[in-house]
Design an enzyme around this catalytic site. Structure first.
Site: not given
Length: 267
Positions: A21, A140
């Site tokens: 990330d 998500d």
């Protein structure tokens, strides 16, 4: 960069995928998508995971969409030059031309998240033009059902900041029908908690779609990785914290899974 697109192992071989990330040019790791901690330089970390025998690598620019930024092509090019395994890149993809730009920069697969919600036809167009094997739809998901109710999960976008009202399982089915070659499924409730995958979410989506599901969010130990593919029925497991901060190497994870009778690629 590898010259082979899509998973290189057989369909029965489970993949271990470290995730980077990235924001402001650095690898970070948070808890429940917030409270980010610096984990290092993306090029150095990518090189390390390549050497450890990772099956693939996922690189996500987690603030590109929410900040309205362009693709960070120079960093992606540097990462791609250091890895010889399939590289998935996501973050900031808004149109089919962005997919081409990322592929040109060295990516093998492109992850589409928020843009798939605002323009689902983008997934179909990208898959039609480039092939499903290099299109990943990232979902998500946050559990929204109350205790005692049938389990339900809602899709969120913009780095978990925006609720969509979409059911995660139905959305995964739709994206597979539109041509997504894989689903990258992250439990927002488990992200960074080290408490294990949301196995019910993982299993429900894995059973609902005809394409591979990558389980993400919550890995804290080796057992969690194994559970992702045994109980969760995922085709691949993605993790960050246990790799970034030296808790385990990719090779240790593969050895553990092999001992459990799970088919993994061993160097």
């Amino acid at each position: 960069m590898t010259q082979t697109q899509g998973p290189t192992a057989s369909a029965l071989t489970r993949r271990i995928i470290p995730c980077l990330d990235v924001t402001a040019g650095r690898v970070v790791k948070g808890v429940n998508f917030v409270n980010l901690t610096d984990a290092g330089d993306p090029v150095e970390i990518a090189r390390r995971y390549n050497e450890q025998g990772a099956d693939e690598l996922t690189f996500l620019d987690i603030t590109a969409t929410s900040d309205g930024r362009d693709l960070i092509l120079p960093i992606i090019e540097q990462v791609a030059s250091q890895v010889f395994i399939p590289l998935t890149v996501g973050g900031g993809v808004r149109q089919v031309s962005d997919v081409q730009r990322l592929l040109n920069a060295g990516a093998d697969k492109i992850s589409i998240n928020s843009a798939a919600i605002s323009n689902p036809e983008l997934v179909r167009a990208a898959a039609d033009y480039h092939g499903s094997q290099c299109i990943v739809v990232a979902i998500d998901a946050r559990r929204v059902s109350s205790e005692g109710e049938a389990a339900r999960w809602e899709v969120f976008t913009h780095g978990g900041r925006r609720a969509t009202g979409l059911d995660a399982v139905a959305w995964a089915r739709r994206m597979a029908a539109y041509g997504a070659g894989e689903i990258l499924l992250t439990s927002m409730d488990r992200d960074g908690t080290k408490s294990g995958f949301d196995l019910e979410l993982t299993r429900t989506v894995s059973d609902a779609v005809p394409v591979p599901v990558i389980a993400s969010g919550g890995v804290g130990n080796l057992e969690h990785l194994a559970e992702g593919v045994t109980t969760g029925r995922a085709s691949a497991v993605l993790a960050a914290s246990i790799f970034h901060f030296g808790q385990h190497t990719v090779r240790e994870c593969k050895a553990f899974m092999a001992q459990r009778g799970i088919d993994v690629r061993l160097d």
